[in-house]
Design an enzyme around this catalytic site. Structure first.
Site, short mmCIF file in Angstrom:
data_model
loop_
_atom_site.label_atom_id
_atom_site.label_comp_id
_atom_site.label_asym_id
_atom_site.label_seq_id
_atom_site.Cartn_x
_atom_site.Cartn_y
_atom_site.Cartn_z
CE1 TYR A 1 -4.37 1.29 0.34
CE2 TYR A 1 -3.06 3.15 1.08
CZ TYR A 1 -4.26 2.64 0.59
OH TYR A 1 -5.31 3.48 0.36
CB SER A 2 1.04 4.22 0.50
OG SER A 2 1.50 5.54 0.46
CB ALA A 3 5.90 4.07 0.45
CG HIS B 1 -3.05 7.49 0.72
ND1 HIS B 1 -2.89 6.80 -0.44
CD2 HIS B 1 -1.94 7.26 1.46
CE1 HIS B 1 -1.72 6.19 -0.44
NE2 HIS B 1 -1.13 6.45 0.72
#
Length: 536
Positions: free
Chosen positions: A206-208, A444
């Protein structure tokens, strides 16, 4: 109050014996098993700070039958500054460990599917310890072993110096990515001892963590077939980004760090590195927060991150490798990513401040394109109510919306569209209100309650029906390697969970907008070849 549990033991053959936990329900029936903080590499501390991860030696044992290694806690927390500030009492540079969640009951023939999960946090902060998968593995259709590694972050994982790389054979860059790769290799070699299927490993993040998945996938696609590990991938709320900074640009950040720490620039590169290895972890983190170039990210080193990696997307090499290996990809976004993105070290108002904030993350040449693209006359466009809002939306475009679409569109044109499954989330569960303002919508991170079945919070019966139909029924098949009915006719369509909980297959209305930025970056070479070559 402690969660009800009992000890759980595994015989790891030549690696010895380990003790974890079996989580129990109110009737003392097993929900799932858990091992926390299982080392996959030797500690990267003292003189081994800023070195590649070192694999466990063949003689390494986790414990004996009489005295098993006890792993019921969590991974060490790489030193970091979060939105909440500092808490060095929780830090531990010895963070190269994994948490493992295992379904209860007998595994299927061949073993449980394996989901290798990389946590997010802008590559600056975060930990796998915030996961709670008891409900996921006991209530949802999804049954798999989840391996969630810790890895080095910020300065500890992504400090880069061209001079030090040339001068110090014990120094390396992109250490956070190398840590992830070693954890993945450890998983491949050892997961059968935990009941997993080493020939069915899906990487996700997720994300980074999703950004990391892209780089892990790119690395895996380039190794010989006999060394490949990845079968499928999930990139949740992040795209590929752009070609990382060159080592020359990273050297500027390295020199700024030395100046902030008052380390003499007259020292040799070897001496500078030796000094940095003795600096207290808190002093390193505090120094990073005072820097102009305060984000420590991957660099183009010609080793883990290839020169011209993003040209491989444009020229078809990436698509060819995907097709040859048959690696399928689930990739998508939330509708309101920008609210959370706007909170991570936003710049002060003003054109110059915006440019310098972007420069902390991206190559200088790319920043010039970005600032021209979003602020063509040097002023705040009317569509943004303030500079803070503009930053959140621009950051979300770069990290997710625009470059994700550029990559997908290119892969589709090169014949890899049948491997791509896209989604969009406009809905959020009620439990998200505990941590994120309601008016932020599907921002997010709001969808982690979907993917992880509440992630420690309760979903209502209606919410469980929604997330099962929308994602967990197909996700379960995806992880198993079965045929998955995603519902889309082609990769340019999107599987969308609407705000009212309904599921639709629809056209991507933001495609043209995203491609304009992708094309602008390509034209000036910001996603192209790096100019410096490291002596590796």
């Amino acid at each position: 109050m402690p969660e009800p549990s009992q000890p759980y033991h595994r015989d790891l053959s030549f690696r010895g014996f380990v003790e974890g936990l079996t989580y129990l329900d109110e009737s003392s029936q097993p929900l799932c098993h858990f091992f926390g903080g299982v080392p996959f590499a030797l500690p990267p501390i003292g003189p081994f700070r800023f070195q590649k991860p070192r694999s466990l030696p063949p003689c390494y044992r986790y414990g004996t039958r009489a005295n098993p290694g006890r792993f019921s806690g969590g991974c060490g927390l790489c030193p970091q500054a979060s939105r909440q500030g500092f808490d060095e009492t929780t830090w531990d540079e010895d963070c190269l460990q994994s948490n493992m969640w295992i379904p209860a009951g007998e595994p299927p023939a061949g073993g449980w599917p394996v989901f290798f999960w990389i946590h997010g946090g802008f590559l600056q902060w975060g930990s796998p310890n915030s996961m709670d998968l008891r409900a996921l593995l006991s209530e949802s259709p999804t049954r798999c072993i989840v391996v969630a590694p810790g890895y080095r972050l910020n300065i500890f994982g992504f400090l880069a110096s061209l001079d030090a790389l040339h001068s110090s054979p014990d120094y390396a860059v992109n250490l956070g990515f190398w840590d992830q790769r070693m954890a993945l290799q450890w998983t491949y070699e050892n997961i059968t001892y935990f009941g997993g299927n080493a020939s069915n490993i899906t990487i996700g993040g997720y994300s980074a963590g999703a950004h990391s998945v892209f780089h892990q996938l790119a690395y895996d696609l380039a190794v010989p077939d006999e060394k490949a590990i990845v079968k499928k991938a999930l990139m949740l709320s992040n795209g590929p980004g752009m070609q990382p900074k060159s080592l020359g640009e990273a050297q500027i950040q390295f020199d700024e760090l030395l100046g902030t720490l008052k380390i003499s620039p007259d020292l040799s590169p070897v001496e500078k590195l030796a000094k940095l290895r003795t600096v207290d972890a808190r002093a390193l983190i505090e120094a990073s927060t005072k820097m102009k170039l305060h984000q420590f990210r991957a660099v183009t080193d010609g080793s883990f991150v290839r020169h011209g990696l993003f040209n491989e997307i444009s020229n078809g090499h990436f698509a060819q490798r995907l097709k040859r290996r048959g690696v399928q990809l689930i990739i998508g976004e939330c509708s309101d990513e920008h609210f959370v993105y706007g909170t991570w070290r936003p710049p002060k108002p003003g054109y110059d401040n915006m440019f310098h904030r972007l420069e902390a993350d991206y190559p200088l040449e790319a920043c010039r394109v970005l600032i021209s693209h979003y602020f063509p006359n040097g002023k705040l466009p009317p569509k943004y109510k303030d500079w803070h809002t503009a930053f959140g939306k621009i950051y979300a475009d770069i990290q997710i919306h625009a470059l994700e679409r550029g990559m997908i569109n290119t892969l589709v044109k090169q014949g890899a569209g049948h491997l791509i499954h896209r989604y969009r989330i406009e809905w959020r569960a009620a439990c998200v209100d505990k941590t994120l303002p309601k008016h932020w919508g599907a921002t997010h991170g709001a969808d982690l309650a979907i993917w992880f079945w509440g992630n420690g919070n309760n979903l209502s019966d209606n919410e469980k029906e929604i997330v099962t139909k929308a994602f967990h029924e197909p996700l379960s098949k995806f992880l198993k390697g079965d045929i998955m009915n995603w519902g889309t006719q082609h990769a340019m369509q999107v599987r969308t969970l609407k705000g009212d909980g309904s599921l639709v297959i629809e056209k991507d209305t933001r495609l043209d907008e995203g491609l304009r930025l992708w094309d602008a970056l390509k034209k000036i070479g910001a996603t192209g070849e790096a100019k410096e070559t490291a002596k590796l």
